[in-house]
Design a protein around this motif. Structure first.
Motif, PDB file in Angstrom:
ATOM      1  N   ILE A   1      37.708  48.819  35.894  1.00 13.19           N
ATOM      2  CA  ILE A   1      36.637  47.896  36.281  1.00 13.19           C
ATOM      3  C   ILE A   1      36.647  46.672  35.375  1.00 13.19           C
ATOM      4  N   CYS A   2      36.956  46.874  34.096  1.00 12.16           N
ATOM      5  CA  CYS A   2      37.084  45.726  33.183  1.00 12.16           C
ATOM      6  C   CYS A   2      38.158  44.761  33.678  1.00 12.16           C
ATOM      7  N   ARG A   3      39.307  45.296  34.066  1.00  9.27           N
ATOM      8  CA  ARG A   3      40.408  44.439  34.543  1.00  9.27           C
ATOM      9  C   ARG A   3      40.018  43.749  35.852  1.00  9.27           C
ATOM     10  N   LEU A   4      39.332  44.474  36.718  1.00 11.35           N
ATOM     11  CA  LEU A   4      38.929  43.932  38.014  1.00 11.35           C
ATOM     12  C   LEU A   4      37.951  42.772  37.839  1.00 11.35           C
ATOM     13  N   LEU A   5      36.968  42.959  36.968  1.00 10.10           N
ATOM     14  CA  LEU A   5      35.973  41.919  36.741  1.00 10.10           C
ATOM     15  C   LEU A   5      36.546  40.746  35.944  1.00 10.10           C
ATOM     16  N   GLY A   6      37.535  41.034  35.103  1.00 13.51           N
ATOM     17  CA  GLY A   6      38.097  39.988  34.262  1.00 13.51           C
ATOM     18  C   GLY A   6      37.550  40.006  32.851  1.00 13.51           C
TER      19      GLY A   6
ATOM     20  N   ASP B   1      22.184  44.326  26.324  1.00 12.99           N
ATOM     21  CA  ASP B   1      23.408  43.772  25.735  1.00 12.99           C
ATOM     22  C   ASP B   1      24.449  43.481  26.814  1.00 12.99           C
ATOM     23  N   LEU B   2      24.560  44.398  27.777  1.00 15.68           N
ATOM     24  CA  LEU B   2      25.506  44.212  28.873  1.00 15.68           C
ATOM     25  C   LEU B   2      25.143  42.969  29.689  1.00 15.68           C
ATOM     26  N   ALA B   3      23.849  42.814  29.995  1.00 18.48           N
ATOM     27  CA  ALA B   3      23.408  41.675  30.808  1.00 18.48           C
ATOM     28  C   ALA B   3      23.664  40.353  30.087  1.00 18.48           C
ATOM     29  N   VAL B   4      23.359  40.305  28.789  1.00 18.46           N
ATOM     30  CA  VAL B   4      23.583  39.077  28.019  1.00 18.46           C
ATOM     31  C   VAL B   4      25.074  38.741  27.981  1.00 18.46           C
ATOM     32  N   TYR B   5      25.889  39.768  27.764  1.00 13.98           N
ATOM     33  CA  TYR B   5      27.339  39.553  27.711  1.00 13.98           C
ATOM     34  C   TYR B   5      27.854  39.027  29.056  1.00 13.98           C
ATOM     35  N   LEU B   6      27.443  39.671  30.150  1.00 13.81           N
ATOM     36  CA  LEU B   6      27.908  39.251  31.479  1.00 13.81           C
ATOM     37  C   LEU B   6      27.455  37.833  31.801  1.00 13.81           C
ATOM     38  N   ALA B   7      26.227  37.491  31.422  1.00  9.68           N
ATOM     39  CA  ALA B   7      25.725  36.139  31.688  1.00  9.68           C
ATOM     40  C   ALA B   7      26.612  35.086  31.010  1.00  9.68           C
ATOM     41  N   GLY B   8      26.991  35.363  29.765  1.00  9.48           N
ATOM     42  CA  GLY B   8      27.853  34.430  29.043  1.00  9.48           C
ATOM     43  C   GLY B   8      29.230  34.330  29.668  1.00  9.48           C
ATOM     44  N   LEU B   9      29.771  35.479  30.078  1.00  3.71           N
ATOM     45  CA  LEU B   9      31.113  35.476  30.659  1.00  3.71           C
ATOM     46  C   LEU B   9      31.122  34.792  32.026  1.00  3.71           C
ATOM     47  N   ILE B  10      30.073  35.007  32.808  1.00  2.00           N
ATOM     48  CA  ILE B  10      29.976  34.351  34.124  1.00  2.00           C
ATOM     49  C   ILE B  10      29.938  32.835  33.952  1.00  2.00           C
ATOM     50  N   GLU B  11      29.195  32.360  32.951  1.00  2.19           N
ATOM     51  CA  GLU B  11      29.132  30.918  32.699  1.00  2.19           C
ATOM     52  C   GLU B  11      30.502  30.382  32.295  1.00  2.19           C
TER      53      GLU B  11
ATOM     54  N   ASP C   1      40.002  36.663  38.920  1.00  2.00           N
ATOM     55  CA  ASP C   1      39.265  37.919  38.752  1.00  2.00           C
ATOM     56  C   ASP C   1      37.975  37.847  39.553  1.00  2.00           C
ATOM     57  N   MET C   2      37.275  38.979  39.648  1.00  3.93           N
ATOM     58  CA  MET C   2      36.097  39.047  40.505  1.00  3.93           C
ATOM     59  C   MET C   2      34.943  38.203  39.981  1.00  3.93           C
ATOM     60  N   LEU C   3      34.743  38.174  38.659  1.00  5.38           N
ATOM     61  CA  LEU C   3      33.642  37.371  38.133  1.00  5.38           C
ATOM     62  C   LEU C   3      33.847  35.892  38.451  1.00  5.38           C
TER      63      LEU C   3
END
Length: 412
Positions: free
Chosen positions: A153-158, A199-209, A218-220
């Motif tokens: 899932i990590c690889r899929l999301l990027g 922590d997961l949400a904060v991390y994902l928000a930064g990566l999406i930006e 990748d999916m993101l």
């Protein structure tokens, strides 16, 4: 035995290793109501009908105020509900947008093109068994079935490789929260889980930006940049969807692989057939999804109006449990249902659900299980169980071994 006693036994951990005789007893009455509890549906055709019935809701807000809630949901209260917990039209909008970068018709080869990368991850994890050859063996859950789908899932999301270990920690913490816990431990675990989700949400928000500014394959990136006829996912919807992929995709695949290896070790003739013929993996995984489904029941359903099913009227707003694992063993649908038949014909099981809420990640889960089981039986020399039955997870919905200790003589 009364229906009330049956339902208590089904959810009792003492029967986690083999709930199937209880399901057989439950099927004698296709629809039962637990005392002041949920309506429970246990037969194949009735479950299938309800999974396709637009009068059945997945949105807990449609429950009557006095209806009992099901087991804990794997949702973050600080994020909007995922499409798993919504009805059309909002469900269709969110699922359609999430699916654009994941599968047909917009990205039809996304999962197929991951095959070589998945095989590489599987091989690397099995290579890590080398220091256990001929010794105390391995715990298939901790050493293989848990890390494999999270890495995928990590690889899929990027997710960057250097951050994958953090993702593993968040996944482990949130996954543990799905299992029951004693009252004295509940508050501490709730706090730990809240922190992991935050922590997961904060991390994902930064990566999406980051991906919005500099897209990758990748999916993101695709979710951040994608536009469809229904617009695009908002930032919080992207975070919620990515978290759903991490947790839901992880949990089902862990159980599918672990239940699969346990079943093969209990059926050595089938294990040898798979070793001799890797193409058997495709129908074999379908039979696993019927015989030992990773999700045993769907407790988060309710009725939008009074509905009659199998002669019982289920009132509007009632709590409804659909016991998929019982439907999969229904002799009215599957001949000789308690036998594991790897190339069973006409195997239209309920192992990945059905209807609009059928498993979003089904193509990926199938491929992961096919590759994992094929390679495990090919490379492990004389694999054998060290404990049978193994220790199971506490969770009655996501049923699978918490540990599966296996000895083997060597690696090929």
């Amino acid at each position: 035995m009364t229906s009330v006693a049956l339902l208590r036994q089904i959810t009792d951990y003492a029967n986690r290793a083999d709930p199937y005789p209880l399901y057989a007893e439950l099927r004698k009455t296709p629809v039962v109501q637990d005392e002041a509890g949920p309506y429970v549906v246990s037969t194949y055709w009735e479950i299938k009908e309800l999974l396709h019935d637009p009068r059945i809701s997945s949105d807990a807000r449609n429950l009557s105020p006095d209806a009992p809630m099901g087991p804990a949901q794997e949702e973050d209260p600080n994020l909007p509900p995922t499409f798993l917990r919504l009805d059309p039209p909002e469900h269709d909008r969110l699922r359609g947008l999430a699916n654009r970068p994941f599968g047909p018709p917009h990205t039809p080869r996304r999962v197929h093109e991951m095959r070589s990368e998945l095989a590489e991850i599987v091989s690397g994890l099995i290579d890590g068994f080398r220091d256990r050859e001929g010794g105390d063996g391995i715990d298939l859950v901790d050493n293989f079935a848990y890390p494999f789908p999270v890495t995928v899932i990590c690889r899929l999301l990027g997710i960057p490789r250097e951050d994958e270990s953090r993702f593993h920690q968040w996944a482990d913490t949130i996954a543990a929260s799905l299992d029951p816990v004693s009252a004295e431990d509940r508050e501490a675990r709730l706090e730990t889980t809240r922190q992991a989700r935050s922590d997961l949400a904060v991390y994902l928000a930064g990566l999406i930006e980051e991906r919005r500014k500099a897209p990758r394959d990748d999916m993101l990136s695709a979710m951040a940049a994608g536009h469809g006829p229904d617009g695009q996912l908002s930032p919080v919807e992207m975070i919620s969807t990515a978290a759903l992929l991490l947790i839901a995709g992880h949990e089902t695949t862990v159980n599918l692989i672990t239940n699969g290896m346990l079943t093969l070790l209990r059926n050595p003739d089938v294990l040898q057939r798979l070793r001799d013929d890797p193409d058997l993996a495709v129908p074999l995984v379908e039979e696993l999804l019927r015989y030992e489904p990773p999700v045993q029941l769907l407790p988060q359903r309710t009725t939008l109006t009074d509905i009659e099913i199998a002669g019982t009227v289920i009132p509007k707003g009632a709590s409804l449990w659909l016991v998929l694992a019982s439907g999969n063993r229904d002799p009215q649908r599957f001949p000789d249902p308690d036998r594991f038949i790897p190339n069973r014909p006409d195997n239209q099981h309920l192992g990945l659900g059905s209807g609009i809420h059928s498993c979003f990640g089904a193509p990926l889960a199938r491929l992961e299980a096919q590759l994992a089981l094929t390679e495990l039986v090919r490379r492990l020399d004389n694999p054998r169980l060290l404990q049978d039955p193994p220790e199971y997870r506490q969770n009655a919905v996501l049923r699978g071994p918490r540990h599966l200790n296996i000895a083997f003589d060597g690696l090929k």
